[in-house]
Design a protein around this motif. Sequence first.
Motif, short mmCIF file in Angstrom:
data_model
loop_
_atom_site.label_atom_id
_atom_site.label_comp_id
_atom_site.label_asym_id
_atom_site.label_seq_id
_atom_site.Cartn_x
_atom_site.Cartn_y
_atom_site.Cartn_z
N PHE A 766 2.81 1.74 2.85
CA PHE A 766 3.62 0.64 2.33
C PHE A 766 5.09 1.05 2.26
CE2 PHE A 766 5.68 -1.18 -1.46
CZ PHE A 766 5.79 -2.47 -1.02
N HIS A 770 8.28 -0.41 4.29
CA HIS A 770 9.44 -0.97 3.59
C HIS A 770 10.74 -0.39 4.18
CE1 HIS A 770 11.98 -2.55 0.40
NE2 HIS A 770 12.55 -1.36 0.38
N LEU A 793 4.26 -6.96 3.88
CA LEU A 793 4.73 -6.17 2.74
C LEU A 793 4.40 -6.86 1.42
CD1 LEU A 793 8.13 -4.94 4.15
CD2 LEU A 793 6.17 -3.54 3.59
N LEU A 796 0.78 -6.34 0.46
CA LEU A 796 0.51 -4.98 -0.03
C LEU A 796 1.14 -4.77 -1.40
CD1 LEU A 796 1.05 -2.96 3.27
CD2 LEU A 796 -1.10 -3.47 2.15
#
Length: 1951
Positions: A766, A770, A793, A796
Amino acid sequence: MSDHSDEAATMIAAGDLQEFAPRGREHCRRHPSALTLQLRRLQPASELCSSDGAAGLVGSLREVTIHERQRESWQLRKGASDVGEEVDYDEELYVASNMVIWSKGSKTQASTVYKAFTVDSPVLQALWCDFTIPQEKSDKADVSGSGEIIEKCICILQNSCINVHSIEGKDYIAALPFQVANVWPTKYGLLFERSSSSHEVPPSPPREPLPTMFSMLHPLDEITPLVCVFGSARVQYVADYTMRIVFLNTEPSIVMTYDTVQSLHTVWALRRVKPEEQNMVLKFSEQLGTPQHMATSSSLTAHLRSFSKGDSPVGSPFQNYSSIHSQSRSVSSPSMQSRSPSISNMAALSRSHSPALGVHSFSGVQRFNFSGSAQSPRRHSITHSPNSTSSDSFLVPETEPIVPELCIDHLWTETVTNMREKNSQASKVFITTDLCGQKFLCFLVESQLQLWCVKFQESNDKSQLIFGSVTNIQAKDAAPVEGIDTLLVLDGSGNLVLYSGVVRVGKVFIPGLPAPSLTMSNQMPRPSTPLDSVSTPSKPLNKHLAPLEEGVLLSPVPELRDSSKLHDSTYIEDCTFQQLGTFIHALRDPVHNRVTLELSNNTMVRIAIPEIATSELVKRCLQGVKAILPKEIAVQMLVKWYNAYNAPGGPSYHSEWNLFVTCLMNMMGYNTERLSWTRNVSKHLDFEGSLSPVIAPKKARPSETGSDEDWEYLLSSDYHKNFESHPVAKALRLDPLEALASKDDFSQSLSLDSSTLLFTHIPAIFFVLHLIYEELKLNSLMGEGIRSLVVLLVQLARDLKLDAYIDYYYRDYPALVKASRQTCVIDQVQTGFMHQPAFFSPEPPSIFQWLSSCLKGEGVQPYPYLPGICERSKLVVVSVALYILGDESAVSNEASHYLYKITSGQRKQQMEQDDNRCSFRHSTSVSSLAEKLVIWMSDVGFTLRDLESLPFGVALPIRDAIYYCREQPASDWPEAVCLLIGRQDLSKQACEGNLQKGKSSVGPVLSSDIPSGTESEEDEDGMNDMNEEVMSLIWSEDLRVQEVRRLLQSARPVRVNVVQMPEASDHEYIEEKENRLLQLCQRTMALPVGRGMFTLFSYHPIPTEQLPIPKLNLTGRAPPRNTTVDLNSGNIDVPPNMACWASFHNGVAAGLKIAPASQIDSAWIVYNKPKIAELANEYAGFLMALGLNGHLTKLATLNIHDYLTKGHEMTSIGLLLGVSAAKLGTMDVAITRLLSIHIPALLPPTSTELDVPHNVQVAAVIGIGLVYQGTAHRHTAEVLLAEIGRPPGPEMEYCTDRESYSLASGLALGMVCLGHGSNLIGMSDLNVPEQLYQYMVGGHRRFQAGMHREKHKSPSYQIKEGDTINVDVTCPGATLALAMIYLKTNNRSIADWLQAPDTMYLLDFVKPEFLLLRTLARCLILWDDILPNSKWVNSNVPQIIRENSISLQATELPSSEDLSLETLAQAHVYIIAGACLSLGFRFAGSENLAAFKCLYKYATDFLKCLSAPTASITGHYNLETCLSVLLLALAMVMAGSGNLKVLQLCRFMHKKTGGEMNYGFHLAHHMALGLLFLGGGRYSLSTSNSSIAALLCALYPHFPVHSTDNRYHLQALRHLYVLAAEPRLLTPVDVDSNTPCYALIEVTYKGTQWYAEATEELMAPTLLPELHLLKQIRVKGPRYWELLIDLSKGTNHLKSILSKGGVLYVKLRAGQLSYKEDPMGWRSLLAQTVTHRNSEARAFKPEAISAFTSDPALFSFADYFCKPTVNMGQKQEILDLFSSILYECVTQENPEMLPTYIAIDQAVRRLERKEMSETFELWQIKLVLEFFSSRSHQERMSRNPNRGLFMNSEFLPVMKCTIDNTLDQWLQAGGDVSLHSYLSGQPTEDSQLSMLACFLIYHSVPTPGQLAAGGLEGSTNFSELLLKFKQLNVPVRALLRLAPLLLRNPQAMVL
């Protein structure tokens, strides 16, 4: 592997199936040489037909026999590109019989033959090889930076030699001293294996074995043996014939060998030998210590003797072939039989299998020696003469040893296995990399059907390779697929399987080749394959597949009723291709991701293995995830993805991202079927079969009707969402449709499966995703990708319960992130299993936030980045740190204050070094941060294109720096920097600096403006190669250049205008005409010297054509009937050889046209030699000219010798002077010998007296002076000093023309000791000045010292001189020698010797002519006293002359008894002429106005004098001489300037013929004219010491009386002015149009004792002053971009510009026109009226833009966006805005800001319409505003107030105000409610979401979490809030808007 069963079913579809046949095969068939070569060998016809070579090549492919097949071979490689751009094509090298064919081609473009080579004997092998040439070996100019040049070559191995062809076209042939079994290309050169067929049996007598491996580093180098280092044992030659090379790789440089006895493979590192190892080897081979060794050597020599005496060495010594074999093959030493790895240390005799080459000995200590006349591999020195073969000692001890050059180090040997068979040699070896970058060395042992893979890696210090574990895979064949880091294996059952390293990826399915037969439930139609489209007319491709029925061709992916069965079944494994007849037989020629399959039916098919990913976004994410996971997991993840992506019939390009998301989430444990948004994703991919093994397929229902589900699917699709937010939907007031909550969405919470591969790594993945999201934000082209990524994103972040991140994404994309979405529950227990990486931060890292904090000056945390993936983030962070924070250490390689690297555990090490490439390499002085930033960015490889894709807010600081540098660049920046700052003028300059120019310095030469009628005659006058374009700029207002051409042309007949008197008879008339022509010819013959000056260095000859030398035309035409007048009619006496010097000068003039930069070689010079003897004089001159422009150094010594032995006087003169001039001041020994032969004084006294012509002696003496110029060489000086006074000899020698010899000796002495003055080291005993003084004033001759005294004992019988010095002979030389030795030394005592005598008595003793020389010499010594005014000139005249002389203008004579008026008058004019000449020298080439006026005044005085009655006293001849001297002095001062007044004087003198005007005066006048236009205005004169010496020789003020007169001065020396000429013309060239133009330049002089530092403005093109006087030059505005050339750092940069034609590239500024179009600057006035930004600003018409810019993009913008059309309505306002923005950009010189302005305007308008669905642009505007209010920017502005405005001062405040108003209105109109619910954490209504996000971003509102943490609850008053908000960095203006909400005070407090 855990799930091997499911792997079994996965298939990978290969693409691009094409039938493959080597390109060369077909070309060979048509290649003519197949037949002609055989014919050349004169075989009988019958034999020719049967010769299999021809038949095979003519036969078709099908008829190629097995025998033929073996004879052809080919290899492929990836196309190599020069520049480094990605190329994707194959190169093929094909060999058949004696042809080698190199072709290139790819699947997009047809393959073409690049080169074809044919050699004489069959080709054994052909290969590519790159040789490196160390810099000293190559003759090219050194390329800065690179120490060596790489020569790309093709090597063709034949039986007895190897041919090397380089791409540049060099060919080498190296003979081979032994039979070669194999050649291998290495990193360093070639490696040979000696073939050892007869070696297999160890021979009987024990002797040292011979080396078996040799290297050749360059085709011209020797072939040297290889040495090896085994462990720490001794170094020795590689002489083990059981060791065979099976593989050689260049990067890393390793060799793999196979031991035939032990059946083991070994890997060695190949490197250059270290010097100590060389010594060890050579020492070993010298220590023949043990008795056994002694025996060996003696027996060897005996053996050699026996057969070197045998036959004649040239005939073949191998009659008894086998016996010699048995004798010469030696037994290995005992160590060899024990098979220990140590290899023997002495190499002895090697012999060639080729009888043609004869025998040669070879030993570790010896060279190759060749018997007889055989060719030697070391071609430049054959060590033995042919007869040495028969001498007794064959191993001559003196020969130098062969030094080995390459060495192999042992790295790894495979472990011994018992089951090995004898010949388990690897048939194929390659290096492959797996998906995570681990390297494997793979070798295929065919006999065991096994592929062994050895893992290896570099050690940490990169010095060696470490080998690790060995794995073996069952395989029949294998090939690497480099493009995607995998390898392809053909397994035992005939299936192709893809592996990554040793991890199995899956089976490859080849569409069109039959798949394994499966029992199918239903038959499927045949899939369309690429095979349908590919077929050639002759053989349809499907021929191979003909036996198959359509029905048997199976679907790529069978659709079984129960999909689970597919996963379990392994029966596909057993199924092979065998039953169907065609199966894959072998793999070959892997290139990138393409590989050829050999099928069992003898055809070949080329397939491509698909890429890992094609979309940029998926590639990025895969890279990031790969970087963060442990290697094993990363490989598994990539394997799963690869299978999913490349399943047969796989997804289309658009669905790649969706597929990736599904695949990734499945691996994390999500059930993508149940998750609503991913289910939509997978429904998008409507596949017939299974999507991939990872996603369980749903069976597609073939239902016609449709269902509710379909409607729901539509409503929840992305398309629907996008449509709803579309402006059209709003405009049509469509009600939003809400999707019904799906039935199963909330019925149960979805939980994650924690057993999946990536479950534990979710947080790390994750975070990496990002960071990639932040990186993509910095590329405005990736907007689509960001939107896709953010959805993933958010999901998650929600599941990991990261509120800060969710809030962050909401602020970025309010429209995409809806409040409620499905959450998947992750049990707390399982959360414990997840790895929380150390780098994970609870606050989302934001690049924009980081920049914003920097600009506001708040403290910043280091920004996390992934090396290699987030490169833009790093770039932006570092550049802002440097430019805004002013931290210069940011760009040094330690960027860690601002960045911190993220790596997975094991990758720590290698990333540390990754950073060094950004180190700040430049030595250029960098004054400001802006310059530092720009240079750093170009070093990192950042270009304008990258800048354009950065978002405008982020790019602003960088653009600001660029704008600053563009205004004030340094002239020595590299090309890349200049391109980045947008100064094409500078980048072109930097790039031209590395190129040699072509024919003319600037663009194409325009033809001259002469009317076309005269064109044909115009051609041959030798002046038609001038650069008209530049000359027409320098002298634009008149036709003076045409006039000069007319005055100097000597190729056309002259007009002889004589009026026939009535009393004269016809015969007399003809005689009169011819006499008149004779007078005119005196002038014509003098013209070429001047023409040579005018056309100096203006032409680049074509190497294939002769240099055109214009004819010297000595005929005339008499009007009115234009009859020809000729001197050869016999009517009058014409001097013999009259024209010989004239044609010499003509040749020099022609030769001087050649520019020094031209490409000329020895052959061309000889090629120009004329066939007719009459032209020999011209050729002599041509040779001298080549010496003067430096080309004669290329002439081979052989040719020089050749010319001199001819004994042609002129040729010798020209050659000796030319060679000496080319070697100026070098003391070159060879040239000294050459000259000494021609100077008796330099030969030993006993030598034979050579009869050298007098003029040649003079030339040789001057030559000595030139070669030793400025060296103060004692012996030379001594001889020359004596030669000044050389007495005449007893016979007739040295009696005629003595003056010129004495003068030459004096000039030469002066050159040798040039400017040394009193510091003549080691010559004090020679008393040089005293001796010269004596020569000058006369006196008793001293006793001749030195070796030549014998010669001078007896006096001359012709000339009685007695014991005194003959001053008339020696004075001129001595005077000028003194002048040159003490040049510029300001030595008063020597100068006083040269003072003119001041009594009548003494005056009578001095020839008036010598007074000129004395005055000149005196002034040159007192250099600094010379002043450019008539007062100073007159101060040189002694008082007695001044008082009693006639003034130059006097009309009647004063009477006087005791004074000789004649003497005084002559002395007066000569002294004045001498002083004026020294003035010319002092100000040569300076265009000094005072000097010009002073000289001009005297010149006009002399002219008047000539016509005055008093002229007879002074004497016409004297006056003419002085006038000529003055004219020359004037021309020297104005050299190259083409001054009109001087030109008029010269033209006046040109017209005077007859009377006193002899050849010499014409010569002087036309030399003056030539100097005035030196080099067509491109050259000027220098005042350096050597220039003054050259000018003294060239302008010696005694002119010849007639054209063959060399009595006082050798005419050839007149051309030495070339050595004083230097290029000083600066030509501005407009970079856009590439034409010369005018530009204003400002020249700053350094301060001197006469004047302070001063600046002067010049209009270029102009001649610059001498460079050592200057401090700097700048191109001045306002028309052109400023450009500063600083000469205080050194003049080399400017010198190189001037020597390349003086081209200085300039660039027009916007709104400006060139001086040619707008001389007064009035047309640019438009700019001034509108600059005061008043109401007329709107009146700026778009049409007027052409005055401002030449950029077509801006024209179009003006056309389409600024032109009003009919009924505009409210659009008018936008047009006005665009016009004013455009105006602003072009006038402020930053058109690149136009997109920024428009983007800001559009963003603000969108916000006003409340249509902001993403807040990206708002962030950018915020960054722009913060940049302009940042402290660093304010400081820059205050330091530099007059700098151009970077952005319009009014535009930004207006925009800011608009944004504030819009957001405040929203807040009042109900926005406060949604803001309040946001801050208190309640859901907001959807319609307000976007505006709320805009508000939060713009005002930097903290998140609810931060507010809660800040303890803001319960604050009651504003001051408390202020305090608490201080920590959160919230600006006060935002606080004012938030306060009412926070203080629970609903009424707004908006200000």
